[in-house]
Design an enzyme around this catalytic site. Sequence first.
Site, short mmCIF file in Angstrom:
data_model
loop_
_atom_site.label_atom_id
_atom_site.label_comp_id
_atom_site.label_asym_id
_atom_site.label_seq_id
_atom_site.Cartn_x
_atom_site.Cartn_y
_atom_site.Cartn_z
N SER A 40 0.75 -1.12 0.02
CA SER A 40 0.06 0.04 0.51
C SER A 40 0.57 1.51 0.06
CB SER A 40 -0.83 0.39 1.43
OG SER A 40 -1.32 -0.60 0.86
N1 SAH Z 1 -0.95 -5.05 4.45
C1 SAH Z 1 -0.29 -5.15 3.29
C2 SAH Z 1 -1.31 -4.78 1.88
C3 SAH Z 1 -1.31 -6.42 0.61
S1 SAH Z 1 -2.07 -5.41 -0.61
C4 SAH Z 1 0.97 -4.20 3.48
O1 SAH Z 1 1.41 -3.20 3.31
O2 SAH Z 1 1.62 -4.34 2.05
C5 SAH Z 1 -3.36 -6.41 0.58
C6 SAH Z 1 -3.04 -8.17 0.46
O3 SAH Z 1 -4.56 -8.37 0.91
C7 SAH Z 1 -3.02 -8.56 -0.68
O4 SAH Z 1 -1.96 -9.53 -0.34
C8 SAH Z 1 -4.32 -9.78 -1.00
O5 SAH Z 1 -3.40 -11.47 -1.47
C9 SAH Z 1 -4.32 -10.04 0.07
N2 SAH Z 1 -6.11 -10.58 0.61
C10 SAH Z 1 -6.72 -10.14 -0.67
N3 SAH Z 1 -8.10 -10.75 0.10
C11 SAH Z 1 -7.63 -11.50 1.41
C12 SAH Z 1 -8.68 -12.54 1.94
N4 SAH Z 1 -10.01 -12.99 1.85
N5 SAH Z 1 -7.74 -12.71 3.24
C13 SAH Z 1 -6.45 -12.15 3.61
N6 SAH Z 1 -5.95 -11.99 2.08
C14 SAH Z 1 -6.79 -11.62 1.06
#
Ligand code: SAH
Length: 219
Positions: free
Chosen positions: A67
């Site tokens: 993000s």
């Molecule tokens: N918090 C992360 C942001 C990653 S983007 C960071 O700081 O880098 C969002 C993430 O959510 C992705 O890795 C995606 O695979 C995950 N995601 C999407 N749907 C999800 C779900 N139902 N359960 C767990 N993770 C999920």
Amino acid sequence: MRKYEDTYQHKGLRKKLVDLLKEKGITDEKVLDAINNIPRHYFLDSAFDKIAYEDRAFPIAADQTISQPYTVAYQTQLLQVRKNDKVLEIGTGSVYQSTVLAEMGAWVYTIERQKKLYDLQKEYFFRSRYPNIKFFFGDGFEGLPTFAPFDKIIITAAAPFIPPKLVQQLKTGGLMVIPVDEGENQRMLRLTKQADGTVTEEAFEEFSFVPMLTGKNRN
Ligand code: SAH
């Protein structure tokens, strides 16, 4: 093996990023300190080393993103993190957001649905510095009933709706920060759990996240 180095140049760029976040309206000093203390470039491919402190999202493995720092700061500020808070995070991704929470003294339970990303946590370079992060492979819509209730819940992917099981796993008086789909973008909401099990809702700015998907992806 990649060599991780936090140079004066990195530290200087990070300080500038923190100043920018202040200009953009982030006021929680503990959030700003955490961002200032964590080398974001460690969480990115070394190809991004020079641009890691720009206020933008970047691609990580499995077609996901780390993000934007402003988004991380904004969500974390809304979450009002206190030392020893038990926090559930949906979407581990690069582990950057989890690390910000851990740096602020929270006990972090983070869930990722992409096996490829979950497996990367085994190489997480800060394991000894942040033993307060626990990693789970699973579907965030289910939460972690075994470890509930949580003081705070943060969703870092675009939720199509407010997952009822996550509301159940929140303590009375607890907060959930969640970007909920509203057409093209998502509206950042903060929910407060009431004693009768319902939630009150506050609405904030719009953001753009990768989608929150159901089920696990083992590939
Ligand atoms: N918090 C992360 C942001 C990653 S983007 C960071 O700081 O880098 C969002 C993430 O959510 C992705 O890795 C995606 O695979 C995950 N995601 C999407 N749907 C999800 C779900 N139902 N359960 C767990 N993770 C999920």
